[in-house]
Design an enzyme around this catalytic site. Structure first.
Site, PDB file in Angstrom:
ATOM      1  N   LYS A 101       0.455  -0.931   0.244  1.00 52.68           N
ATOM      2  CA  LYS A 101       0.189   0.155  -0.184  1.00 52.68           C
ATOM      3  C   LYS A 101       0.796   1.094  -0.121  1.00 52.68           C
ATOM      4  O   LYS A 101       0.799   2.074   1.122  1.00 52.68           O
ATOM      5  CB  LYS A 101      -1.153  -0.304   1.447  1.00 52.68           C
ATOM      6  CG  LYS A 101      -1.961  -1.094   0.922  1.00 52.68           C
ATOM      7  CD  LYS A 101      -2.978  -0.835   1.837  1.00 52.68           C
ATOM      8  CE  LYS A 101      -4.342  -2.070   2.284  1.00 52.68           C
ATOM      9  NZ  LYS A 101      -3.663  -3.441   2.491  1.00 52.68           N
ATOM     10  N   ARG A 102       1.828   1.452  -1.448  1.00 53.74           N
ATOM     11  CA  ARG A 102       2.763   2.708  -1.081  1.00 53.74           C
ATOM     12  C   ARG A 102       1.589   3.893  -1.540  1.00 53.74           C
ATOM     13  O   ARG A 102       1.120   2.990  -2.639  1.00 53.74           O
ATOM     14  CB  ARG A 102       3.747   2.256  -1.119  1.00 53.74           C
ATOM     15  CG  ARG A 102       4.956   0.346  -1.282  1.00 53.74           C
ATOM     16  CD  ARG A 102       5.147   1.520   0.218  1.00 53.74           C
ATOM     17  NE  ARG A 102       6.451   0.988   0.868  1.00 53.74           N
ATOM     18  CZ  ARG A 102       6.245   0.035   2.014  1.00 53.74           C
ATOM     19  NH1 ARG A 102       4.734  -0.693   2.325  1.00 53.74           N
ATOM     20  NH2 ARG A 102       6.977  -0.569   2.996  1.00 53.74           N
TER      21      ARG A 102
END
Length: 285
Positions: A101-102
Site C-alpha cells: 500500500k505504498r
C-alpha cells in the site's frame, strides 16, 4: 524477468484465474497464526511460515499476497523473508501481489516504484498495492514502471474499514466521489486491454452498496478487482453479487485466515485453498 513474465500483468492474471480459480491467498503471518502453527514470533518464524505456504500453494492458486507489514515488523531479516517469497513466486510461476500500500509524491514515489516494480529488485513481485490518496497523479512513477516492466497495480478504491468512507465517499466540487474518480483514472489506463488491464482496484467484499452510493462503475474499470473479505470475514455469494454486480468476472477474491488456519500441514493447506477457490468461483459465477 523472462520474456513470459514481461507480458502484461492483467493478461497473466486472467490466465491464472482461468487455470486455478479466482482466488488470491494472503500470506499474513500474524503473531496468533504463528503461535497456532507452533512457530516463534520472530523473523525465522515468519520465514518458515511464508515458505510453507509457498510450498503448499505455489502453482496451485491464481496469486498469493504477502502483507509486507508482517514481514517488516521483524526488521531486515523479516524483509529478507519477503524477498524469499517473491523469489519462490518467480521460480514457480506463481503471481505475487506485494501488499505494501505504498503512496507518496515525486522522487519518493519513484523510489517506492523502484523497490517494488523494477526488474532485478528482490522485492519486485508481479503487482503492488498502492494508495492514491495523495492524488492519483502522484502514482505516476509506479504506473510508468509497472507498464514498462509488465507488472500490475492494485489501487485502493473502496475499503472495508469504516474510516475509509470519509475520504472515499467525499465529493469533489463537480459532485464526483473520490472513489469514482479513482476508478475512472484506472479505467482510462486500462482502455483497450483484453481480457484485463493491469491497473486493478482494491474493493472490499463486505462494502455492501458502497459502489452504488459512491457512483463507482466497477465494470467499466476493465481491470482486476482485488476483493479482501471473502471467507473468514463473511463475504459469500450474496455479498459479492451485491458489491460487484456485473463486474463479478473481474473479481480476484482474497482470503487469508480462511486458508491459513488449516496449516501448517501442506496437504491441509492445499485442500483449504482448493475449497476456497471452488467457493469463490461458484460465488462469482
Amino acid at each position: 524477468m523472462t520474456a513470459t513474465a514481461r507480458r502484461p500483468f492483467g493478461a497473466r492474471l486472467a490466465e491464472a484465474m482461468d487455470a486455478h480459480g479466482p482466488l488470491c491467498v494472503g500470506i499474513d503471518p500474524h503473531a496468533s497464526l504463528l503461535a497456532d502453527w507452533g512457530l516463534p514470533d520472530d523473523a525465522e518464524g515468519v520465514r518458515r511460515f511464508a515458505l510453507r505456504v509457498m510450498e503448499a500453494l505455489a502453482g496451485r492458486v491464481a496469486a498469493v499476497k504477502p502483507q509486507a507489514a508482517f514481514f517488516e515488523r521483524h526488521g531486515s531479516a523479516g524483509v529478507a523473508a519477503l524477498e524469499e517469497v517473491v523469489a519462490v513466486g518467480l521460480q514457480t510461476g506463481t503471481l505475487v501481489v506485494v501488499d505494501a500500500k505504498r503512496g507518496d509524491i515525486g522522487s519518493t514515489m519513484g523510489a517506492y516504484a523502484e523497490a517494488y516494480l523494477r526488474d532485478g529488485s528482490p522485492l519486485a513481485g508481479d503487482a503492488l498495492t498502492v494508495s492514491p490518496y495523495l492524488g492519483f497523479g502522484a502514482l505516476g512513477p509506479a504506473v510508468d514502471l509497472a507498464r514498462e516492466s509488465g507488472r500490475g497495480l492494485f489501487v485502493l478504491c473502496l475499503t472495508s474499514n469504516t474510516e475509509g468512507r470519509e475520504v472515499q465517499h467525499a465529493r469533489t466540487s463537480d459532485g464526483v466521489s473520490v472513489a469514482a474518480a479513482v476508478a475512472a483514472r484506472a479505467a482510462a489506463l486500462n482502455a483497450g486491454a483484453d481480457p484485463l488491464g493491469s491497473v486493478g482496484l482494491v474493493v472490499g467484499a463486505t462494502v455492501g452498496d458502497d459502489a452504488r452510493l459512491a457512483g463507482v462503475d466497477l465494470a467499466h474499470v476493465n481491470g482486476p478487482l482485488l476483493a479482501p473479505g471473502v471467507g473468514a470475514q463473511g463475504a459469500g455469494a450474496p455479498e459479492l453479487a451485491r458489491v460487484f454486480g456485473s463486474a463479478r468476472r473481474q473479481v480476484l477474491a482474497s482470503s487469508s485466515r480462511g486458508v491459513l488456519r488449516a496449516g501448517p500441514d501442506v496437504s491441509a493447506l492445499r485442500a483449504a485453498a482448493g475449497a476456497a477457490a471452488s467457493e469463490a468461483a461458484a460465488a462469482l459465477r
